[in-house]
Design a protein around this motif. Structure first.
Motif, PDB file in Angstrom:
ATOM      1  N   LEU A  63       0.814  -1.224   0.000  1.00  0.00           N
ATOM      2  CA  LEU A  63       0.000   0.000   0.000  1.00  0.00           C
ATOM      3  C   LEU A  63       0.844   1.270   0.000  1.00  0.00           C
ATOM      4  N   ARG A  64       2.132   1.149   0.247  1.00  0.00           N
ATOM      5  CA  ARG A  64       2.984   2.316   0.500  1.00  0.00           C
ATOM      6  C   ARG A  64       2.948   3.320  -0.655  1.00  0.00           C
ATOM      7  N   TYR A  65       2.679   4.572  -0.289  1.00  0.00           N
ATOM      8  CA  TYR A  65       2.641   5.713  -1.219  1.00  0.00           C
ATOM      9  C   TYR A  65       1.583   5.568  -2.304  1.00  0.00           C
ATOM     10  N   GLY A  66       0.602   4.708  -2.072  1.00  0.00           N
ATOM     11  CA  GLY A  66      -0.391   4.452  -3.107  1.00  0.00           C
ATOM     12  C   GLY A  66      -1.777   4.976  -2.795  1.00  0.00           C
ATOM     13  N   LEU A  67      -2.645   4.808  -3.787  1.00  0.00           N
ATOM     14  CA  LEU A  67      -4.055   5.192  -3.668  1.00  0.00           C
ATOM     15  C   LEU A  67      -4.894   3.965  -3.355  1.00  0.00           C
ATOM     16  N   ILE A  68      -5.670   4.065  -2.284  1.00  0.00           N
ATOM     17  CA  ILE A  68      -6.643   3.048  -1.916  1.00  0.00           C
ATOM     18  C   ILE A  68      -8.018   3.646  -2.194  1.00  0.00           C
ATOM     19  N   VAL A  69      -8.831   2.965  -2.970  1.00  0.00           N
ATOM     20  CA  VAL A  69     -10.137   3.508  -3.319  1.00  0.00           C
ATOM     21  C   VAL A  69     -11.216   2.834  -2.468  1.00  0.00           C
ATOM     22  N   SER A  70     -11.992   3.664  -1.791  1.00  0.00           N
ATOM     23  CA  SER A  70     -13.115   3.167  -0.998  1.00  0.00           C
ATOM     24  C   SER A  70     -14.308   3.015  -1.924  1.00  0.00           C
ATOM     25  N   CYS A  71     -14.728   1.772  -2.139  1.00  0.00           N
ATOM     26  CA  CYS A  71     -15.827   1.473  -3.064  1.00  0.00           C
ATOM     27  C   CYS A  71     -17.072   1.137  -2.256  1.00  0.00           C
ATOM     28  N   GLN A  72     -17.861   2.150  -1.958  1.00  0.00           N
ATOM     29  CA  GLN A  72     -19.058   1.976  -1.152  1.00  0.00           C
ATOM     30  C   GLN A  72     -20.191   2.796  -1.761  1.00  0.00           C
ATOM     31  N   ALA A  73     -21.421   2.479  -1.376  1.00  0.00           N
ATOM     32  CA  ALA A  73     -22.583   3.209  -1.869  1.00  0.00           C
ATOM     33  C   ALA A  73     -23.674   3.156  -0.804  1.00  0.00           C
ATOM     34  N   PRO A  74     -24.530   4.184  -0.750  1.00  0.00           N
ATOM     35  CA  PRO A  74     -25.651   4.160   0.205  1.00  0.00           C
ATOM     36  C   PRO A  74     -26.525   2.934  -0.023  1.00  0.00           C
ATOM     37  N   VAL A  75     -27.116   2.432   1.043  1.00  0.00           N
ATOM     38  CA  VAL A  75     -27.903   1.198   0.934  1.00  0.00           C
ATOM     39  C   VAL A  75     -29.128   1.375   0.041  1.00  0.00           C
ATOM     40  N   ASP A  76     -29.600   2.612  -0.145  1.00  0.00           N
ATOM     41  CA  ASP A  76     -30.768   2.837  -0.988  1.00  0.00           C
ATOM     42  C   ASP A  76     -30.390   3.199  -2.428  1.00  0.00           C
ATOM     43  N   SER A  77     -29.113   3.071  -2.756  1.00  0.00           N
ATOM     44  CA  SER A  77     -28.635   3.394  -4.097  1.00  0.00           C
ATOM     45  C   SER A  77     -28.600   2.142  -4.972  1.00  0.00           C
ATOM     46  N   PRO A  78     -28.891   2.290  -6.280  1.00  0.00           N
ATOM     47  CA  PRO A  78     -28.753   1.138  -7.185  1.00  0.00           C
ATOM     48  C   PRO A  78     -27.308   0.657  -7.287  1.00  0.00           C
TER      49      PRO A  78
ATOM     50  N   ALA B 217      -5.033   1.773  -8.588  1.00  0.00           N
ATOM     51  CA  ALA B 217      -5.243   1.688  -7.146  1.00  0.00           C
ATOM     52  C   ALA B 217      -4.455   0.509  -6.575  1.00  0.00           C
ATOM     53  N   VAL B 218      -3.786   0.726  -5.442  1.00  0.00           N
ATOM     54  CA  VAL B 218      -2.988  -0.342  -4.837  1.00  0.00           C
ATOM     55  C   VAL B 218      -3.798  -1.169  -3.852  1.00  0.00           C
ATOM     56  N   GLY B 219      -5.006  -0.713  -3.551  1.00  0.00           N
ATOM     57  CA  GLY B 219      -5.868  -1.427  -2.626  1.00  0.00           C
ATOM     58  C   GLY B 219      -7.264  -0.847  -2.692  1.00  0.00           C
ATOM     59  N   VAL B 220      -8.226  -1.547  -2.087  1.00  0.00           N
ATOM     60  CA  VAL B 220      -9.598  -1.065  -2.026  1.00  0.00           C
ATOM     61  C   VAL B 220     -10.117  -1.235  -0.605  1.00  0.00           C
ATOM     62  N   ARG B 221     -11.051  -0.389  -0.247  1.00  0.00           N
ATOM     63  CA  ARG B 221     -11.681  -0.459   1.081  1.00  0.00           C
ATOM     64  C   ARG B 221     -13.154  -0.762   0.840  1.00  0.00           C
ATOM     65  N   ILE B 222     -13.609  -1.892   1.408  1.00  0.00           N
ATOM     66  CA  ILE B 222     -14.922  -2.428   1.081  1.00  0.00           C
ATOM     67  C   ILE B 222     -15.717  -2.731   2.347  1.00  0.00           C
ATOM     68  N   ASP B 223     -16.996  -2.351   2.326  1.00  0.00           N
ATOM     69  CA  ASP B 223     -17.910  -2.591   3.447  1.00  0.00           C
ATOM     70  C   ASP B 223     -18.911  -3.690   3.081  1.00  0.00           C
ATOM     71  N   THR B 224     -19.265  -4.492   4.041  1.00  0.00           N
ATOM     72  CA  THR B 224     -20.265  -5.566   4.011  1.00  0.00           C
ATOM     73  C   THR B 224     -19.750  -6.860   3.384  1.00  0.00           C
ATOM     74  N   LEU B 225     -20.298  -7.944   3.880  1.00  0.00           N
ATOM     75  CA  LEU B 225     -19.809  -9.276   3.505  1.00  0.00           C
ATOM     76  C   LEU B 225     -19.972  -9.574   2.019  1.00  0.00           C
TER      77      LEU B 225
ATOM     78  N   ILE C  34      -7.522  -6.014   0.151  1.00  0.00           N
ATOM     79  CA  ILE C  34      -8.840  -5.484   0.508  1.00  0.00           C
ATOM     80  C   ILE C  34      -8.814  -5.103   1.986  1.00  0.00           C
ATOM     81  N   ILE C  35      -9.075  -3.840   2.264  1.00  0.00           N
ATOM     82  CA  ILE C  35      -9.314  -3.403   3.645  1.00  0.00           C
ATOM     83  C   ILE C  35     -10.810  -3.574   3.872  1.00  0.00           C
ATOM     84  N   GLY C  36     -11.167  -4.544   4.682  1.00  0.00           N
ATOM     85  CA  GLY C  36     -12.570  -4.869   4.884  1.00  0.00           C
ATOM     86  C   GLY C  36     -13.125  -4.309   6.170  1.00  0.00           C
TER      87      GLY C  36
END
Length: 231
Positions: free
Chosen positions: A12-27, A46-54, A68-70
């Motif tokens: 991850l060093r010196y890189g971009l981690i993209v948080s890929c999330q969306a509101p629960v009421d969004s398509p 992106a060197v990593g992603v941050r993801i919510d929910t199983l 994946i940062i979960g």
């Protein structure tokens, strides 16, 4: 820190981690869509992603090989802590495919009888995963580091009772952590341009997380609409 943790975090060093999330009421809150967004982010550097929910973590794991940062956001009555608040939440996202477990490490009352130290220790020992401690203050960052967190993130700066009068990005908090702690610090929250991301690295951030500015279509469109409709 174990060698395997170090090797993973170094990706991850010196890189971009993209948080890929969306509101629960969004398509967009659809595992396949989140996975496609994550794949697009990785395809473009992106060197990593941050993801919510199983389900989202499972879907993303099938599409990308980067770390994946979960996390698993859980609203528990009577408690403000909501990012992976208990060990069983951490265990579930580890099983889903997360490489690094993000947890709320603010100094607030936690649900159940687990302490922050208990959760971090169990994630290390039982799951074999490094921990990203999401904090809001330098005091919380110090406590997280002292209890074994492998990474500290400025994620919750501006989002707690102690910091609600402040607006992210937390440049001051980032600087304090870099100066006072010997631990990788990820700048997360309020980064809305490539120039701001570069500033975070210049201030000593190990890596940068960007979410809404890249993947937050719902919030971005609302912001544009609000500006265009302003009197």
């Amino acid at each position: 820190m174990p060698t395997d943790f170090l090797n993973l975090i170094k990706l991850l060093r010196y890189g971009l981690i993209v948080s890929c999330q969306a509101p629960v009421d969004s398509p967009l809150h659809e595992p396949r869509v989140i996975a496609a967004i994550a794949q697009a982010a990785v395809n473009n550097g992106a060197v990593g992603v941050r993801i919510d929910t199983l389900n989202h973590i499972i879907a993303v794991r099938e599409k990308v090989q980067v770390p994946i940062i979960g996390l698993w956001k859980q609203l528990i009555t009577g408690y403000d802590v909501y990012i992976t608040p208990q060990f069983h939440h951490a265990a579930a996202i580890a099983k889903a495919g997360a490489d690094i477990i993000a947890i709320d490490a603010t100094i607030r009352n936690r649900p159940g009888d687990e302490t922050l130290a208990d959760i971090i220790a169990r994630i290390h020992q039982e799951l074999g995963k490094p921990v990203m401690a999401d904090v809001d203050t330098i005091e919380a960052a110090k406590a997280a580091a002292n209890t074994g967190a492998d990474i500290v993130g400025t994620t919750l700066y501006g989002y707690t009772a102690a910091t609600k009068h402040l607006s992210p990005p937390g440049w001051e908090l980032l600087t304090q952590i870099v100066q006072q702690l010997d631990i990788p610090v990820i700048c997360e929250g309020g980064i809305s341009s490539p120039q701001m991301a570069r500033k975070a690295l210049d201030l000593g951030a190990y890596a940068v997380v960007v979410g809404t500015a890249i993947t937050g279509i719902d919030l971005q469109v609302k912001a544009y609409k609000s500006a265009l409709n302003a009197e």
